[in-house]
Design a protein around this motif. Structure first.
Motif, short mmCIF file in Angstrom:
data_model
loop_
_atom_site.label_atom_id
_atom_site.label_comp_id
_atom_site.label_asym_id
_atom_site.label_seq_id
_atom_site.Cartn_x
_atom_site.Cartn_y
_atom_site.Cartn_z
N GLY A 195 2.39 -4.32 -23.65
CA GLY A 195 1.62 -4.50 -24.88
C GLY A 195 1.95 -5.81 -25.55
O GLY A 195 2.05 -6.86 -24.90
N TYR A 196 2.15 -5.75 -26.87
CA TYR A 196 2.35 -6.98 -27.65
C TYR A 196 3.63 -7.72 -27.27
O TYR A 196 3.77 -8.91 -27.56
CB TYR A 196 2.35 -6.67 -29.15
CG TYR A 196 0.98 -6.40 -29.70
CD1 TYR A 196 -0.01 -7.39 -29.67
CD2 TYR A 196 0.65 -5.17 -30.25
CE1 TYR A 196 -1.27 -7.16 -30.16
CE2 TYR A 196 -0.62 -4.92 -30.75
CZ TYR A 196 -1.58 -5.92 -30.71
OH TYR A 196 -2.84 -5.69 -31.20
N MET A 197 4.58 -7.03 -26.63
CA MET A 197 5.81 -7.72 -26.20
C MET A 197 5.58 -8.53 -24.92
O MET A 197 6.45 -9.28 -24.49
CB MET A 197 6.93 -6.71 -26.00
CG MET A 197 7.44 -6.10 -27.30
SD MET A 197 8.89 -5.06 -27.07
CE MET A 197 8.16 -3.66 -26.21
N CYS A 198 4.41 -8.34 -24.35
CA CYS A 198 4.04 -9.11 -23.16
C CYS A 198 2.92 -10.06 -23.55
O CYS A 198 1.75 -9.71 -23.47
CB CYS A 198 3.58 -8.15 -22.06
SG CYS A 198 2.90 -8.96 -20.60
N ASP A 199 3.26 -11.24 -24.04
CA ASP A 199 2.21 -12.17 -24.49
C ASP A 199 2.31 -13.49 -23.73
O ASP A 199 3.27 -13.76 -23.02
CB ASP A 199 2.28 -12.40 -26.00
CG ASP A 199 3.58 -13.05 -26.45
OD1 ASP A 199 3.99 -14.06 -25.85
OD2 ASP A 199 4.20 -12.55 -27.40
N GLN A 200 1.30 -14.31 -23.90
CA GLN A 200 1.20 -15.53 -23.11
C GLN A 200 2.22 -16.60 -23.49
O GLN A 200 2.38 -17.59 -22.79
CB GLN A 200 -0.20 -16.11 -23.23
CG GLN A 200 -0.61 -16.54 -24.63
CD GLN A 200 -2.02 -17.09 -24.65
OE1 GLN A 200 -2.52 -17.54 -23.63
NE2 GLN A 200 -2.66 -17.05 -25.81
N LEU A 201 2.90 -16.43 -24.62
CA LEU A 201 3.87 -17.43 -25.05
C LEU A 201 5.22 -17.27 -24.38
O LEU A 201 6.07 -18.16 -24.47
CB LEU A 201 4.05 -17.34 -26.58
CG LEU A 201 2.79 -17.59 -27.42
CD1 LEU A 201 3.10 -17.43 -28.91
CD2 LEU A 201 2.20 -18.97 -27.13
N ASN A 202 5.42 -16.15 -23.71
CA ASN A 202 6.71 -15.90 -23.08
C ASN A 202 6.84 -16.73 -21.80
O ASN A 202 6.03 -16.58 -20.88
CB ASN A 202 6.88 -14.42 -22.76
CG ASN A 202 8.32 -14.07 -22.46
OD1 ASN A 202 8.92 -14.62 -21.54
ND2 ASN A 202 8.89 -13.17 -23.24
N PRO A 203 7.83 -17.59 -21.70
CA PRO A 203 7.96 -18.48 -20.54
C PRO A 203 8.48 -17.78 -19.28
O PRO A 203 8.46 -18.38 -18.20
CB PRO A 203 8.98 -19.52 -21.02
CG PRO A 203 9.83 -18.77 -22.00
CD PRO A 203 8.90 -17.82 -22.70
#
Length: 357
Positions: free
Chosen positions: A310-318
């Motif tokens: 969900g929200y903890m999996c977003d595109q900003l995470n490298p």
């Protein structure tokens, strides 16, 4: 000589074209795919309700058509999409609450599923998602709109000949029974399984009463091997492997579902219900990922791969992987598109093949 070779090539392609047309024509005996369930089959209904359990943002959907995050909990397509395509229908099944689609789109496939739900109404309360009774209410609304759109006779044909995919139960255990003390105080784990089987039976009888006849009831996966459960297992000091207790519960529950399927086929005239059990093929993938072309099965592609969804999996995470085809799991709870395809192919061959005739 060259003309003879060209003629042979032409005849070969003509034969293949006719062969595939026969397959498509045969498959078209299922005019629509109708979906009920949880995040394993939700095509985006949660986008339109007030819940934190959403996936309508990248990197979800990055491998879907156009790289679009639709609300499917995967990097790409999910099982109903592949099943619809296999039956000669559209290569995806749209969500009923998606404003991009209308009743003319839903005539050959519609999804009422809501991520986070279960057979038990109290499961849907955990993350404020659609309970299964609400999915049925939307289905009734769909029927009325379908009749208005295509006429009563054609609507009746679609409703009775459609393939109904039912996939839920995992959340009832992982988000409810093993999380909420109140549920555990009411039931032993076996009693809770029996309770859920009763709810599943009532649900199937309800949609049967509304005209559904061809159904696939999906069993539980080896839920103790989901990356999130592996992480929790490790934090509890049990080691980094799968949670064997959860897997045993899944096996026992699937056995009870099998008994329910046998019962329903005997007592409900005209029904054709099958158990689509993903447990064994899923476990094979987890235990021997390289045999299926995967590199990683313990953690997921998204973020650290241990607890995020969900929200903890977003595109900003490298940390998110660049190639999801190397991973069995997309986020800590859901398979990648590649895994979904392998499991769906197995189910089509071993459970759903009877609906092609």
């Amino acid at each position: 000589m060259r003309d003879k070779q060209l003629e042979c090539v032409y005849l070969r392609w003509l034969f293949l074209a006719q062969f595939f047309m026969l397959i498509i024509t045969d498959a078209a005996k299922v005019p629509a795919v109708v979906v009920f369930g949880d995040s394993s089959v939700d095509a985006g209904n949660n986008n339109q309700i007030s819940t934190i359990l959403k996936s309508n943002f990248r990197p979800y959907g990055r491998d879907f058509y156009g790289g679009k995050p639709t609300g499917r909990f995967s990097n790409g397509r999910i099982p109903p999409d592949f099943i619809s395509e296999a039956f000669g229908l559209r290569p995806f099944v749209p969500a009923y609450l998606d404003p991009m689609y209308n009743i003319s789109d839903f005539a050959e496939g519609v999804c009422f599923a809501s991520a986070g739900t279960g057979y038990d109404n109290s499961t849907s309360d955990v993350l404020n998602v659609l309970p299964v009774w609400k999915e049925v209410e939307y289905y009734k609304d769909y029927q009325n709109k379908l009749i208005a759109n295509v006429g009563e006779q054609k609507a009746k044909f679609i409703i009775s000949e459609a393939l109904y995919l039912i996939s839920m139960g995992t959340n009832d255990f992982l988000e409810n029974y093993y999380t909420l003390p109140n549920t555990q105080s009411q039931y032993s784990v076996d009693e809770y399984q029996v309770f859920l089987i009763g709810l599943a039976e009532n649900f199937i009888k309800e949609i049967y009463g509304l005209g559904a006849r061809k159904m696939s009831l999906t069993g539980l996966p080896p839920m103790g091997c989901l990356p999130l459960e592996r992480t929790t297992n490790f934090l509890n000091g049990y080691g980094e492997g799968c949670n064997d207790e959860y897997n045993t519960v899944a096996l026992h529950f699937n056995q009870k579902l099998s008994g329910l399927v046998q019962k329903l086929n005997k007592v409900l005239p005209g029904i054709r219900v099958v158990l689509s059990d993903p447990y064994n093929i899923f476990m094979q993938i987890v235990l021997k990922p390289s045999s299926f072309g995967f590199d990683v099965a313990e953690v997921a592609c998204c973020s650290s791969g241990t607890f995020e969804m969900g929200y903890m999996c977003d595109q900003l995470n490298p940390l998110t992987c660049t190639d999801a085809t190397k991973y069995v799991f997309w986020d800590s709870f859901h398979p990648t598109e590649k895994t979904n395809k392998i499991i769906t192919d197995y189910v089509l061959k071993n459970s759903l093949q009877q609906f092609f005739t």
